[in-house]
Design a protein around this motif. Sequence first.
Motif, short mmCIF file in Angstrom:
data_model
loop_
_atom_site.label_atom_id
_atom_site.label_comp_id
_atom_site.label_asym_id
_atom_site.label_seq_id
_atom_site.Cartn_x
_atom_site.Cartn_y
_atom_site.Cartn_z
N THR A 65 0.84 -1.20 0.00
CA THR A 65 0.00 0.00 0.00
C THR A 65 0.88 1.25 0.00
O THR A 65 0.62 2.21 -0.73
CB THR A 65 -0.93 -0.01 1.23
OG1 THR A 65 -1.76 -1.17 1.17
CG2 THR A 65 -1.79 1.24 1.27
N SER A 124 -4.89 3.07 6.14
CA SER A 124 -4.67 2.28 4.93
C SER A 124 -5.83 2.41 3.96
O SER A 124 -5.64 2.56 2.75
CB SER A 124 -4.45 0.80 5.31
OG SER A 124 -3.37 0.65 6.18
N ALA A 128 -6.05 4.05 0.17
CA ALA A 128 -6.61 3.29 -0.95
C ALA A 128 -7.71 4.05 -1.66
O ALA A 128 -7.73 4.14 -2.90
CB ALA A 128 -7.13 1.94 -0.44
N GLU A 135 -11.74 0.61 -2.06
CA GLU A 135 -10.83 -0.41 -1.56
C GLU A 135 -10.65 -1.53 -2.58
O GLU A 135 -9.54 -2.03 -2.80
CB GLU A 135 -11.37 -0.97 -0.24
CG GLU A 135 -10.47 -1.99 0.44
CD GLU A 135 -11.10 -2.52 1.71
OE1 GLU A 135 -10.57 -2.26 2.79
OE2 GLU A 135 -12.14 -3.20 1.60
N MET A 142 -3.08 -3.13 -6.62
CA MET A 142 -1.99 -3.74 -5.86
C MET A 142 -1.56 -5.07 -6.48
O MET A 142 -0.36 -5.36 -6.59
CB MET A 142 -2.42 -3.97 -4.41
CG MET A 142 -2.66 -2.72 -3.60
SD MET A 142 -3.41 -3.08 -1.98
CE MET A 142 -2.03 -3.82 -1.11
N PRO A 159 -6.27 -3.36 1.46
CA PRO A 159 -5.00 -2.62 1.57
C PRO A 159 -4.31 -2.72 2.92
O PRO A 159 -3.25 -2.13 3.10
CB PRO A 159 -5.43 -1.18 1.31
CG PRO A 159 -6.81 -1.10 1.89
CD PRO A 159 -7.42 -2.46 1.66
#
Length: 546
Positions: A65, A124, A128, A135, A142, A159
């Motif tokens: 992340t 996090s 994201a 998410e 990712m 994330p």
Amino acid sequence: MSAAAVVLTATVSPAEAARKKRRHVSGGYAPPYAAMVVDAKTGRTLHAVNEDAPRIPASLTKVMTLYMLFEQMERGRFGMNSELKVSAYAASQPPTKLGLRAGSTIEVEDAIKSMITLSANDSSVVVAENIAGSEEAFAEQMTRKARSLGMDSTRFYNPHGLPNSPPNITTARDLTILARAIQERFPRYFPLFQMRSFQYGSRTIRGHNRLLGRIEGVDGIKTGYTRASGFNLMTSAKAEGRQIVSIVLGGRSGASRDKIMSDLVLASLPRASTGGRSAPMIAEASEPQQERYRAPAPAPIPEPPARPALVAQAPEPAPAPAPMPVPRPRAEPDVPPAARAYAASTTTAQIAPPRALSGSAQALALSNMRPVTATTTPSAMRWSIGAAPAEGKVLRPPANVDTTSSIAKLAEPAAREEAQPMPKKIEARLPEPAPAPAPVKVAHLAKAPEAKAPEIKPAEKTAIASKWVIQLGATDDEAKAKDILARARAKASGSLADASPFTEKVEKGGATLFRARFAGFEESKDAEKACAQLKRGGFSCFATRS
């Protein structure tokens, strides 16, 4: 009888009850274990156990992340002071968390530091959503980024690394790739992983990485824990021109995991190469962009997924994937004593394609997983900024560890570079002109002399040795610098009669500049007087010590 039971219950203290609970929980707790150590300069594997077996990364997910965030910062989309919006969904994440409020904002710098130290799940999700909008979309990015780096057995679904169905999946080998890539790609931001604590408002938030400041050479990077994954740790270490990255997954406790990692670092770092880099930098392949990545549903006992081909369309499993170009010759040390309880033998399969688990490897039983919210390393230890370790000493390799490399070394360079320094100013005088050759006598017609502009030569040693100089400016063209000096001398010939003009080459911020200067002033007042006359003539200048 009931009264006796009440009396008996009252005699059991909360501390004793907690100890009994801990003994019950830890007694049968044996999460799937894996470990790997890689020489960051050569790519050589120094230690490996179950390195290709699928494992849950837990909060090590946040390293990817942060990789994605650093990439956006490098592109100029965000800066350290940029404000990120906090959604209700981000604010609702379970602990560990920073406690962000829906509708508020958080600066990028605080989000980064909270993810590194506190392992904040709400931060996090904020990162994201601000990068990808959701998410889910960020998790797909990712996974594509992991594929482009060569992390072919890794898939992300969130994330932060919280329990998910299906869970984030990776391998020890893939995480060594990520550990190398994030510091090679973002050397400007990687030192943030050395933080032990940071201040957020009135709160001092302390980190979970207990090896920082305790094991010589360790300079990051991240811990992780869930019930299903066990206690995980990604570590980078540098000392005496050597550099390694190490992964431990599935520790039975934070202390046990730290002991295993300490043994691995102390045993492996002296065996790493001191020569120049021979392994290529971790490079990113082009990412597929046409369709969104869709991961298959998990099987009860998953096997590493087949390697997808990197093509313009959505990735499809390749029938005969090419092996990942990571060196595989081994000269492994004994498994550290603290790790022997986890695995009796190491895996010996080739790197690619991903394989089924061997009989000695522990299978990852997803069917027995249950959602939990423990996401950080439980520990009673607390660190202060810059505090010494609890033991009061820094561990170093024991006397019986062979500090000579047992693997073939590259030739030592003539001038070894142990670290990349910050850009420094490089000052160099122009060389003195070589003596002119004897003139060749030729017959020629006489002609009238031509008017010449004053010739700017490098300063003589006696002039350069003067205590004070005047600088009129700096330009990227030496000819322009000489022109400035010529015009200045013509304008203020009186005060500059005894001064020596010269140009000085410097490197600054990756650019080459040429300073236009006059030397020959022994007193500051003389330099200031000459500079004042130049300013009256329209020149900008300042006096400085030579």
